[in-house]
Design an enzyme around this catalytic site. Structure first.
Site, PDB file in Angstrom:
ATOM      1  N   HIS A  81     -39.227  -0.715 -34.145  1.00 14.59           N
ATOM      2  CA  HIS A  81     -39.329   0.112 -35.335  1.00 14.59           C
ATOM      3  C   HIS A  81     -38.338   1.265 -35.295  1.00 14.59           C
ATOM      4  CE1 HIS A  81     -40.843   2.893 -38.274  1.00 14.59           C
ATOM      5  NE2 HIS A  81     -41.838   2.109 -38.607  1.00 14.59           N
ATOM      6  N   CYS A  82     -37.846   1.629 -34.097  1.00 13.69           N
ATOM      7  CA  CYS A  82     -37.102   2.897 -33.987  1.00 13.69           C
ATOM      8  C   CYS A  82     -35.587   2.742 -33.905  1.00 13.69           C
ATOM      9  CB  CYS A  82     -37.576   3.650 -32.744  1.00 13.69           C
ATOM     10  SG  CYS A  82     -39.283   4.154 -32.867  1.00 13.69           S
ATOM     11  N   ILE A  83     -35.114   2.122 -32.826  1.00  9.28           N
ATOM     12  CA  ILE A  83     -33.678   2.194 -32.511  1.00  9.28           C
ATOM     13  C   ILE A  83     -32.799   1.577 -33.605  1.00  9.28           C
ATOM     14  CG2 ILE A  83     -31.973   1.832 -30.660  1.00  9.28           C
ATOM     15  CD1 ILE A  83     -34.365   3.375 -29.685  1.00  9.28           C
TER      16      ILE A  83
END
Ligand SMILES: NC(=O)c1ccc[n+]([C@@H]2O[C@H](COP(=O)([O-])OP(=O)(O)OC[C@H]3O[C@@H](n4cnc5c(N)ncnc54)[C@H](O)[C@@H]3O)[C@@H](O)[C@H]2O)c1
Length: 446
Positions: free
Chosen positions: A274-276
């Site tokens: 979900h982040c990088i």
């Protein structure tokens, strides 16, 4: 000291302050549990009724957050989960952990934060602390939440309190978890910072106060940009060293023996989670508003997003050497989740690899003990279920593509009847497979 601030501080000190957590996903659920385990009454909120229902039954829907932990917490009776947002008014503090995806044109999608901001604003009562935890660009807390709450006629720092504190969850990490990962906190004003620091200090091992929400928002983005850029560098080194016939994995192992000034990052099939893959673009979008460009981030994005194509090219070449084309070959992708030993498939590069292989005419299956059925997402709908993780199943395919290094795949016997493996994770070498003169499948690094 304002009455509201004094009262909230004393309720935090004696752990009678009710903690509300909005968004009970990978971030919100462990956060709610940590506050419950620290002795606070907790109410969790989600728009998806299946989540509160499962939790109320004592069940966990996230594999690394065990059923036992959830069942124990809910049996103690101090925590509840609901879809009824009117119960926000019962809460003294409200922690917002809703998704922050990208839109179709890779622009920030703040719709979840805005919708939540409206829900909270509608019920905001004097004395509440609201903290945004979702990853976002610097300025979101002040620009999106503050005006919504002020419109209720309350003054920030006196009538209510507002802060940003980024979540640094690393699902599946055995050493670091919600409670012992230092918590960066930035308040809109000194009273907001004080109450937010008091709250997190009551449940977390270490709190790191900073001068503003913008600093806290930017710190989280920097952490993720740092990873995205270094992973891109590892991927570029892979491409360059591969041309020179040098094994990038052996090079990284050698380089990391330097006891200072080097930190290992590893190549792979592309970014996931979900982040990088997403968060750096929140910053590039906001940077453009200020007439500036984040060129490193764009370049890293370009390299990382080209990796699934590279993997498929390598697969085509490898099959070619075996006298086969991708068209008509049976390919098995190992791993659908974006990293080893977790059940999170968001933004996983495996989806793209599968779709590119299919587009080239291959017949594609996947194996992932953590994801029995590929759920349809916003961008992909594979309509596949995992095949069993057995030597017989593996042997039925012309080529295996290792996309995720699940522990389940680290068993040499699985590959007894396999002819060809394209390995993006250096899974095979430690098993003693694929080296010169070694028995077993031909292994191609990608
Ligand atoms: N997953 C991670 O490892 C991680 C790590 C650090 C930061 N983050 C950030 O934390 C935030 C949440 O991520 P996540 O991984 O927990 O997402 P998630 O999708 O696992 O959970 C989000 C939850 O919010 C719920 N939800 C959606 N809209 C809602 C609304 N309007 N009101 C209430 N609930 C709503 C969803 O049903 C879901 O249960 C994101 O900003 C993400 O970038 C995630």
């Amino acid at each position: 000291m304002s009455d509201h601030r004094a009262l909230l501080l004393s309720r935090i000190a004696d752990r009678s302050a009710r903690v509300g957590v909005i968004g009970l996903g990978y971030v919100g659920l462990p956060l709610a549990l940590v506050f419950e385990e620290s002795g606070f009454p907790v109410t969790g909120f989600d728009v998806d009724p299946a989540k509160p229902e499962a939790l109320q039954r004592g069940e966990s829907y996230i594999r690394h957050i065990g059923r036992e932990r959830v069942a124990k917490a809910f049996a103690r009776g101090r925590i509840a989960a609901t879809t009824d947002f009117d119960r926000l008014s019962e809460c003294d503090t409200i922690l917002v952990c809703v998704p922050t995806p990208l839109g179709r044109h890779r622009e920030p999608d703040l719709s979840f934060i805005r919708a939540t901001g409206d829900e909270v604003a509608r019920r905001l009562r004097p004395g509440q602390l609201v903290v945004l935890e979702s990853t976002t660009y610097p300025g979101t807390t002040r620009e999106e939440l503050l005006p919504r709450f002020r419109a209720r006629g309350l003054e920030c720092g006196k009538g209510f309190f507002l802060a940003f504190s980024p979540e640094r969850e690393d699902p599946g990490n055995k050493s670091f978890h919600t409670q012992n990962i230092p918590k960066v906190v930035g308040g809109i004003d000194p009273p907001s910072l004080e109450v937010a620091v008091a709250l997190y200090g009551a449940a977390m091992a270490k709190v790191v106060p900073v001068s503003s929400p913008e600093v806290a928002e930017a710190a989280k983005i920097l952490e993720n940009v740092f990873r995205a850029v270094n992973i891109a560098l590892a991927n570029e080194m892979k491409l360059v060293l591969d041309r020179m016939g040098i094994d990038v994995w052996e090079v990284i192992e050698a380089a990391k023996t330097k006891p200072f000034g080097f930190m290992p990052f590893y190549p792979g099939p592309g970014l996931g989670g979900h982040c990088i893959p997403l968060d750096p673009f929140y910053l590039t979008w906001k940077a453009a508003e200020h007439g500036t460009w984040a060129r490193f981030i764009e370049l890293a994005g370009e390299i990382n997003t080209s990796m699934p194509h590279h993997v498929v090219d390598r697969t085509a070449h490898a099959l070619n050497r075996h006298g086969r084309s991708l068209k008509g070959s049976k390919a098995l992708v190992l791993g659908l989740s974006y990293k080893a030993d977790i059940d999170d498939d968001r933004e996983s590069p495996s989806f793209e690899i599968i779709e590119h292989l299919r587009a080239a005419g291959a017949e594609v299956a996947y194996c992932d003990p953590y994801i029995p059925v590929a759920r349809p997402g916003r961008e992909h709908d594979l309509r596949l279920s995992s095949v069993p993780c057995t030597p017989e199943e593996f042997a039925r395919h012309d080529v295996l593509v290792v996309s995720t290094a699940h522990s389940d795949f680290k068993d040499k016997r699985l590959y007894a009847g396999v002819k060809l493996v394209v390995d993006t994770r250096n899974l095979m070498a430690p098993l003693g497979l694929g080296g010169p003169g070694q028995p077993g499948p031909e292994v191609v690094r990608a």
